[in-house]
Design a protein around this motif. Structure first.
Motif, PDB file in Angstrom:
ATOM      1  N   TYR A 166      56.601 -70.694   7.778  1.00  0.00           N
ATOM      2  CA  TYR A 166      58.016 -70.863   7.474  1.00  0.00           C
ATOM      3  C   TYR A 166      58.299 -70.182   6.134  1.00  0.00           C
ATOM      4  CZ  TYR A 166      58.352 -74.360  11.149  1.00  0.00           C
ATOM      5  OH  TYR A 166      58.332 -75.000  12.361  1.00  0.00           O
ATOM      6  N   PRO A 167      59.488 -69.575   5.980  1.00  0.00           N
ATOM      7  CA  PRO A 167      59.830 -68.963   4.694  1.00  0.00           C
ATOM      8  C   PRO A 167      59.745 -69.950   3.532  1.00  0.00           C
ATOM      9  CG  PRO A 167      61.382 -68.267   6.370  1.00  0.00           C
ATOM     10  CD  PRO A 167      60.513 -69.339   6.991  1.00  0.00           C
ATOM     11  N   SER A 168      60.014 -71.217   3.793  1.00  0.00           N
ATOM     12  CA  SER A 168      59.953 -72.214   2.724  1.00  0.00           C
ATOM     13  C   SER A 168      58.536 -72.367   2.171  1.00  0.00           C
ATOM     14  CB  SER A 168      60.493 -73.560   3.207  1.00  0.00           C
ATOM     15  OG  SER A 168      59.736 -74.026   4.316  1.00  0.00           O
ATOM     16  N   ILE A 207      55.038 -71.789  -2.564  1.00  0.00           N
ATOM     17  CA  ILE A 207      53.841 -71.238  -3.202  1.00  0.00           C
ATOM     18  C   ILE A 207      54.236 -70.307  -4.345  1.00  0.00           C
ATOM     19  CG2 ILE A 207      51.862 -69.698  -2.858  1.00  0.00           C
ATOM     20  CD1 ILE A 207      51.628 -70.921  -0.009  1.00  0.00           C
ATOM     21  N   GLU A 208      55.191 -69.406  -4.092  1.00  0.00           N
ATOM     22  CA  GLU A 208      55.595 -68.444  -5.121  1.00  0.00           C
ATOM     23  C   GLU A 208      56.229 -69.109  -6.336  1.00  0.00           C
ATOM     24  OE1 GLU A 208      58.075 -65.679  -2.997  1.00  0.00           O
ATOM     25  OE2 GLU A 208      56.347 -64.463  -2.404  1.00  0.00           O
ATOM     26  N   ALA A 220      50.532 -75.758  -4.192  1.00  0.00           N
ATOM     27  CA  ALA A 220      49.361 -74.896  -4.384  1.00  0.00           C
ATOM     28  C   ALA A 220      48.934 -74.333  -3.036  1.00  0.00           C
ATOM     29  CB  ALA A 220      48.214 -75.698  -4.994  1.00  0.00           C
ATOM     30  N   PRO A 221      48.567 -73.068  -3.009  1.00  0.00           N
ATOM     31  CA  PRO A 221      48.076 -72.503  -1.753  1.00  0.00           C
ATOM     32  C   PRO A 221      46.660 -72.987  -1.483  1.00  0.00           C
ATOM     33  CG  PRO A 221      47.840 -70.902  -3.496  1.00  0.00           C
ATOM     34  CD  PRO A 221      48.556 -72.087  -4.092  1.00  0.00           C
ATOM     35  N   SER A 222      46.305 -73.051  -0.221  1.00  0.00           N
ATOM     36  CA  SER A 222      44.914 -73.346   0.130  1.00  0.00           C
ATOM     37  C   SER A 222      44.133 -72.037   0.055  1.00  0.00           C
ATOM     38  CB  SER A 222      44.833 -73.908   1.546  1.00  0.00           C
ATOM     39  OG  SER A 222      45.150 -72.896   2.498  1.00  0.00           O
ATOM     40  N   ALA A 223      42.822 -72.143   0.087  1.00  0.00           N
ATOM     41  CA  ALA A 223      41.994 -70.936   0.102  1.00  0.00           C
ATOM     42  C   ALA A 223      42.321 -70.098   1.337  1.00  0.00           C
ATOM     43  CB  ALA A 223      40.516 -71.312   0.067  1.00  0.00           C
ATOM     44  N   ASP A 224      42.566 -70.752   2.464  1.00  0.00           N
ATOM     45  CA  ASP A 224      42.936 -70.021   3.682  1.00  0.00           C
ATOM     46  C   ASP A 224      44.282 -69.325   3.530  1.00  0.00           C
ATOM     47  OD1 ASP A 224      40.587 -70.670   5.022  1.00  0.00           O
ATOM     48  OD2 ASP A 224      41.476 -72.401   6.035  1.00  0.00           O
ATOM     49  N   ILE A 237      45.521 -68.146   0.734  1.00  0.00           N
ATOM     50  CA  ILE A 237      45.268 -66.983  -0.123  1.00  0.00           C
ATOM     51  C   ILE A 237      44.641 -65.868   0.696  1.00  0.00           C
ATOM     52  CG2 ILE A 237      43.864 -66.114  -2.048  1.00  0.00           C
ATOM     53  CD1 ILE A 237      44.258 -68.923  -3.333  1.00  0.00           C
ATOM     54  N   ARG A 238      43.637 -66.196   1.482  1.00  0.00           N
ATOM     55  CA  ARG A 238      42.963 -65.170   2.289  1.00  0.00           C
ATOM     56  C   ARG A 238      43.937 -64.503   3.260  1.00  0.00           C
ATOM     57  NH1 ARG A 238      39.126 -69.446   2.553  1.00  0.00           N
ATOM     58  NH2 ARG A 238      37.415 -69.035   1.126  1.00  0.00           N
ATOM     59  N   ALA A 239      44.743 -65.310   3.943  1.00  0.00           N
ATOM     60  CA  ALA A 239      45.693 -64.770   4.925  1.00  0.00           C
ATOM     61  C   ALA A 239      46.728 -63.877   4.259  1.00  0.00           C
ATOM     62  CB  ALA A 239      46.381 -65.913   5.673  1.00  0.00           C
ATOM     63  N   ARG A 240      47.290 -64.348   3.162  1.00  0.00           N
ATOM     64  CA  ARG A 240      48.334 -63.575   2.482  1.00  0.00           C
ATOM     65  C   ARG A 240      47.810 -62.243   1.966  1.00  0.00           C
ATOM     66  NH1 ARG A 240      53.114 -65.264  -1.208  1.00  0.00           N
ATOM     67  NH2 ARG A 240      53.660 -63.259  -2.072  1.00  0.00           N
ATOM     68  N   TYR A 241      46.686 -62.261   1.301  1.00  0.00           N
ATOM     69  CA  TYR A 241      46.174 -61.023   0.728  1.00  0.00           C
ATOM     70  C   TYR A 241      45.591 -60.095   1.774  1.00  0.00           C
ATOM     71  CZ  TYR A 241      47.604 -62.394  -3.822  1.00  0.00           C
ATOM     72  OH  TYR A 241      48.394 -62.719  -4.888  1.00  0.00           O
TER      73      TYR A 241
END
Length: 59
Positions: A10-12, A17-18, A23-27, A29-33
């Protein structure tokens, strides 16, 4: 297509996170990057996340 759409989020979630409301999860972070083709940054960011979660200094 937005980043949220590409990740199936979801955009929310992106907004929270931004704006440091969630806080983002490690997953996350991995998915986004991975999606942003910046996987070379993932290990350092996950290490920082784990340090913050554990109360350790980030080095």
């Amino acid at each position: 297509m937005t980043l949220a759409e590409r990740l199936g989020w979801y955009p929310s979630k992106i907004s929270r996170i931004e704006n440091a409301r969630t806080a983002p999860s490690a997953d996350d972070i991995r998915a986004r990057y991975r999606e942003c083709e910046a996987e070379d940054q993932t290990a350092d960011l996950v290490r920082s996340l784990r340090a913050v979660e554990g109360g350790l200094p980030v080095v």
